[in-house]
Design a protein around this motif. Structure first.
Motif, PDB file in Angstrom:
ATOM      1  N   SER A 276       0.613  -1.089   0.081  1.00 51.07           N
ATOM      2  CA  SER A 276       0.211   0.220   0.053  1.00 51.07           C
ATOM      3  C   SER A 276       0.843   1.575   0.258  1.00 51.07           C
ATOM      4  O   SER A 276       0.961   2.493  -0.539  1.00 51.07           O
ATOM      5  CB  SER A 276      -1.185  -0.382   1.448  1.00 51.07           C
ATOM      6  N   PHE A 277       2.181   1.894   0.798  1.00 55.04           N
ATOM      7  CA  PHE A 277       2.499   2.148   0.842  1.00 55.04           C
ATOM      8  C   PHE A 277       3.412   2.597  -0.656  1.00 55.04           C
ATOM      9  O   PHE A 277       3.721   3.640  -0.982  1.00 55.04           O
ATOM     10  CB  PHE A 277       4.292   2.204   1.841  1.00 55.04           C
ATOM     11  N   ALA A 278       4.275   2.135  -0.853  1.00 54.24           N
ATOM     12  CA  ALA A 278       4.566   2.116  -2.298  1.00 54.24           C
ATOM     13  C   ALA A 278       3.674   2.302  -3.430  1.00 54.24           C
ATOM     14  O   ALA A 278       3.905   3.907  -3.916  1.00 54.24           O
ATOM     15  CB  ALA A 278       5.240   0.366  -2.780  1.00 54.24           C
ATOM     16  N   LEU A 279       2.516   1.639  -3.654  1.00 56.15           N
ATOM     17  CA  LEU A 279       1.371   2.303  -4.417  1.00 56.15           C
ATOM     18  C   LEU A 279       1.147   3.833  -3.937  1.00 56.15           C
ATOM     19  O   LEU A 279       0.882   4.830  -4.972  1.00 56.15           O
ATOM     20  CB  LEU A 279       0.181   1.207  -4.211  1.00 56.15           C
ATOM     21  N   TRP A 280       0.869   4.072  -2.832  1.00 55.61           N
ATOM     22  CA  TRP A 280       0.709   5.234  -2.573  1.00 55.61           C
ATOM     23  C   TRP A 280       1.675   6.438  -3.049  1.00 55.61           C
ATOM     24  O   TRP A 280       1.469   7.281  -3.439  1.00 55.61           O
ATOM     25  CB  TRP A 280       0.122   6.111  -0.831  1.00 55.61           C
ATOM     26  N   VAL A 281       2.933   6.071  -2.994  1.00 56.18           N
ATOM     27  CA  VAL A 281       4.011   7.364  -2.748  1.00 56.18           C
ATOM     28  C   VAL A 281       3.827   6.959  -4.605  1.00 56.18           C
ATOM     29  O   VAL A 281       4.481   8.511  -4.830  1.00 56.18           O
ATOM     30  CB  VAL A 281       5.634   6.337  -2.051  1.00 56.18           C
ATOM     31  N   ILE A 282       3.997   6.310  -5.059  1.00 56.20           N
ATOM     32  CA  ILE A 282       4.094   6.375  -6.766  1.00 56.20           C
ATOM     33  C   ILE A 282       3.105   6.901  -7.391  1.00 56.20           C
ATOM     34  O   ILE A 282       3.318   7.473  -8.082  1.00 56.20           O
ATOM     35  CB  ILE A 282       4.583   5.057  -7.530  1.00 56.20           C
ATOM     36  N   ASN A 283       2.069   7.130  -6.781  1.00 58.54           N
ATOM     37  CA  ASN A 283       0.749   7.526  -7.458  1.00 58.54           C
ATOM     38  C   ASN A 283       0.521   8.922  -6.873  1.00 58.54           C
ATOM     39  O   ASN A 283      -0.747   9.468  -7.277  1.00 58.54           O
ATOM     40  CB  ASN A 283      -0.777   6.760  -7.103  1.00 58.54           C
ATOM     41  N   ASN A 284       0.946   9.573  -5.201  1.00 59.21           N
ATOM     42  CA  ASN A 284       0.914  10.508  -5.125  1.00 59.21           C
ATOM     43  C   ASN A 284       2.330  11.572  -5.174  1.00 59.21           C
ATOM     44  O   ASN A 284       2.625  11.854  -4.223  1.00 59.21           O
ATOM     45  CB  ASN A 284       0.538  11.315  -4.028  1.00 59.21           C
ATOM     46  N   ARG A 285       2.991  11.304  -6.335  1.00 59.06           N
ATOM     47  CA  ARG A 285       3.843  11.977  -6.632  1.00 59.06           C
ATOM     48  C   ARG A 285       3.985  13.633  -5.537  1.00 59.06           C
ATOM     49  O   ARG A 285       3.108  14.393  -6.430  1.00 59.06           O
ATOM     50  CB  ARG A 285       4.506  11.971  -7.572  1.00 59.06           C
ATOM     51  N   GLY A 286       4.657  14.371  -4.668  1.00 57.15           N
ATOM     52  CA  GLY A 286       5.636  15.464  -4.212  1.00 57.15           C
ATOM     53  C   GLY A 286       4.275  15.558  -3.266  1.00 57.15           C
ATOM     54  O   GLY A 286       4.543  16.657  -2.790  1.00 57.15           O
ATOM     55  N   GLN A 287       3.892  14.488  -2.391  1.00 51.57           N
ATOM     56  CA  GLN A 287       2.650  15.056  -1.478  1.00 51.57           C
ATOM     57  C   GLN A 287       4.106  14.882  -0.648  1.00 51.57           C
ATOM     58  O   GLN A 287       4.612  13.597  -0.359  1.00 51.57           O
ATOM     59  CB  GLN A 287       1.455  13.490  -1.174  1.00 51.57           C
ATOM     60  N   MET A 288       3.441  15.508   0.521  1.00 55.51           N
ATOM     61  CA  MET A 288       4.338  15.045   1.731  1.00 55.51           C
ATOM     62  C   MET A 288       3.608  14.051   2.491  1.00 55.51           C
ATOM     63  O   MET A 288       2.840  13.683   2.830  1.00 55.51           O
ATOM     64  CB  MET A 288       4.010  16.812   2.697  1.00 55.51           C
ATOM     65  N   PHE A 289       4.953  12.936   3.093  1.00 57.18           N
ATOM     66  CA  PHE A 289       4.570  12.017   4.132  1.00 57.18           C
ATOM     67  C   PHE A 289       6.108  12.583   5.200  1.00 57.18           C
ATOM     68  O   PHE A 289       6.653  12.808   4.892  1.00 57.18           O
ATOM     69  CB  PHE A 289       4.344  10.845   3.642  1.00 57.18           C
ATOM     70  N   ASP A 290       5.237  12.204   6.518  1.00 64.12           N
ATOM     71  CA  ASP A 290       5.973  11.273   7.416  1.00 64.12           C
ATOM     72  C   ASP A 290       6.921  10.609   7.530  1.00 64.12           C
ATOM     73  O   ASP A 290       6.808   8.949   7.025  1.00 64.12           O
ATOM     74  CB  ASP A 290       5.536  11.763   8.926  1.00 64.12           C
ATOM     75  N   LEU A 291       8.396  10.517   7.727  1.00 60.21           N
ATOM     76  CA  LEU A 291       9.535   9.278   7.076  1.00 60.21           C
ATOM     77  C   LEU A 291       9.069   8.439   8.271  1.00 60.21           C
ATOM     78  O   LEU A 291       9.730   7.044   7.869  1.00 60.21           O
ATOM     79  CB  LEU A 291      10.769  10.072   6.952  1.00 60.21           C
ATOM     80  N   ARG A 292       8.992   8.816   9.907  1.00 58.91           N
ATOM     81  CA  ARG A 292       9.008   7.836  10.081  1.00 58.91           C
ATOM     82  C   ARG A 292       8.158   6.724  10.112  1.00 58.91           C
ATOM     83  O   ARG A 292       7.986   5.682  10.394  1.00 58.91           O
ATOM     84  CB  ARG A 292       8.783   8.947  11.763  1.00 58.91           C
TER      85      ARG A 292
END
Length: 352
Positions: A276-292
Motif C-alpha cells: 500500500s505504501f509503495a503504491l501510494w508513493v508512486i501515485n502521489n508524487r510530490g505529496q508530503m509524508f512522514d518518514l517515520r
C-alpha cells in the motif's frame, strides 16, 4: 516531506529534505546521524525492537531447521515447505534485522552503500521466498484436501520443486535493483534499505519496478492464498454440514477455519502495508509524508520472521511436539497422536 528533483539525485541515496538544501552531502545517510528525522529515543527504540527480532527470529527459525534435521518423521512434503519458510526467515533475521539493529544504534546507515545493497538484497530475497512459500503452503493444502486433480498425490519431490521455484521468483525480484532497474537505498529513518519507491528518476525506471513487485510478487501470491483457502473452507463446511453428528469433523472444521483466518491476517499484516505504501508513493508524487511512518512497513515485514513461524510451525502440533522433545521439555507422544488424528480427519475431507 519533499525530496530532491530527479536530476539532483545522488546515485546511492535520496534526501527527504526541502528543495533549497545547499549541501546534501552534509545530510548523507551514509555519513552522519539522521537526527533531523527523529529523536534519540525513536532511533534507540527501533534498535531495541530490531535486536528482539534478530534474537527471536534467529532462534526460532534455527530451532525449526535443526528439529527437522533431527527427526525424520518431520520430513513430509508440507514440512519441507515450512522449513523453506524458516530458511527465508532466518536469512532476513540474521542479516536484515541485525543490520537494522546496528544502524539504528548509530542512527544512520553506517555500513555504507555496499552494506545498504547487501541488506536490501537479502531482505528482499528472504521476504519474497517467505511470501511465495505462504502461497505454496496454501496451494499444497488445496491439492491435498480439495483434490482438484483427483488421485494426484503431492509428494516430497513436488514440494522440493516448489521450494526451488520460490527462490527463483525471489531472485527475479531482488536482482534487478542491483543491475539498474530501480536501486537499493536507505528508507524510512534511513537505517534500513529497500527498493527505491520514492523517486521518479527515469534512469532507474522505479515506477515500473514497483508495479512489477506489486503485480507479480504481491497480487499473485495473495490471490493464490485467498482462492486456495476459500476453496478449503468451502469443502470443510460442506463436509461438516453433511456430517453434522460427527464431533471430530465439526472440530476439524473449526480448527482449520481458525487457522485459515490467522494465516490470511498474518499475510496481510506482513505485506499489505509495504504494498500500500509503495503504491501510494508512486501515485502521489510530490505529496508530503512522514518518514517515520515510512519505516513501519519495513518493520512489519521483518517482524514476519517471528510471527510466521508461530502461525505456521508452532501451531503445527507435530512440529511443536518434536521441538519440545528436542529441548528436553517432554516426549510429546500425546501431541503426536493428536496431530495424526487431526491430520487424518482433515485429509479425509474432499469432493468425494
Amino acid at each position: 516531506m519533499r525530496g530532491l528533483r530527479p536530476m539532483d539525485l545522488p546515485e546511492d541515496f535520496w534526501i527527504p529534505v526541502p528543495l533549497d538544501t545547499n549541501n546534501i552531502t552534509a545530510l548523507s545517510p551514509y555519513l552522519v546521524p539522521q537526527d533531523h528525522l527523529g529523536g534519540l529515543g525513536l532511533f534507540y527504540s527501533m534498535s531495541a525492537f530490531m535486536f528482539f527480532l534478530f534474537v527471536a527470529g534467529t532462534a526460532i527459525n534455527t530451532i525449526t531447521i535443526a528439529c527437522t534435521v533431527q527427526y525424520k518423521k518431520l520430513r513430509s512434503h508440507l514440512n519441507y515447505i515450512l522449513v523453506n519458510l524458516a530458511v527465508a526467515n532466518l536469512l532476513v533475521s540474521s542479516v536484515g534485522s541485525f543490520t537494522c539493529f546496528y544502524c539504528f544504534a548509530f542512527r544512520y546507515m553506517i555500513l555504507g552503500p555496499l552494506g545498504c545493497k547487501i541488506e536490501g538484497f537479502t531482505a528482499t530475497v528472504g521476504g519474497m521466498v517467505s511470501l511465495w512459500s505462504l502461497a505454496v503452503v496454501a496451494f499444497e493444502r488445496w491439492l491435498v484436501v480439495c483434490k482438484p486433480l483427483g488421485n494426484f498425490i503431492f509428494k516430497p519431490h513436488h514440494a522440493i520443486a516448489c521450494c526451488a521455484l520460490t527462490w527463483v521468483f525471489a531472485l527475479m525480484a531482488a536482482i534487478p535493483p542491483l543491475v539498474g532497474w530501480s536501486r537499493y537505498i536507505p528508507e524510512g529513518l534511513q537505517c534500513s534499505c529497500g527498493p527505491d519507491w520514492y523517486t521518479t528518476n527515469n534512469k532507474f525506471n522505479n515506477e515500473s519496478y514497483v508495479m512489477f513487485l506489486f503485480c507479480f510478487c504481491f497480487s499473485v501470491p495473495f490471490c493464490t492464498i485467498i482462492f486456495c483457502y476459500s476453496q478449503l473452507l468451502f469443502i470443510l463446511k460442506s463436509a461438516a454440514k453433511a456430517q453434522a453428528e460427527s464431533a471430530s469433523t465439526q472440530k476439524a472444521e473449526r480448527e482449520v477455519t481458525r487457522m485459515v483466518v490467522v494465516m490470511v491476517l498474518g499475510f496481510l499484516v506482513c505485506w499489505m502495508p509495504y504494498a500500500s505504501f509503495a503504491l501510494w508513493v508512486i501515485n502521489n508524487r510530490g505529496q508530503m509524508f512522514d518518514l517515520r511512518l515510512a519505516t513501519i512497513p519495513s518493520c512489519l515485514s521483518k517482524a514476519s520472521t517471528v510471527y510466521n513461524p508461530v502461525i505456521y510451525i508452532l501451531l503445527n502440533k507435530q512440529f511443536r511436539s518434536c521441538i519440545r522433545k528436542m529441548l528436553g521439555m517432554g516426549d510429546g507422544e500425546d501431541e503426536d497422536s493428536s496431530s495424526s488424528q487431526s491430520v487424518t480427519e482433515v485429509s479425509k475431507v474432499g469432493p468425494s
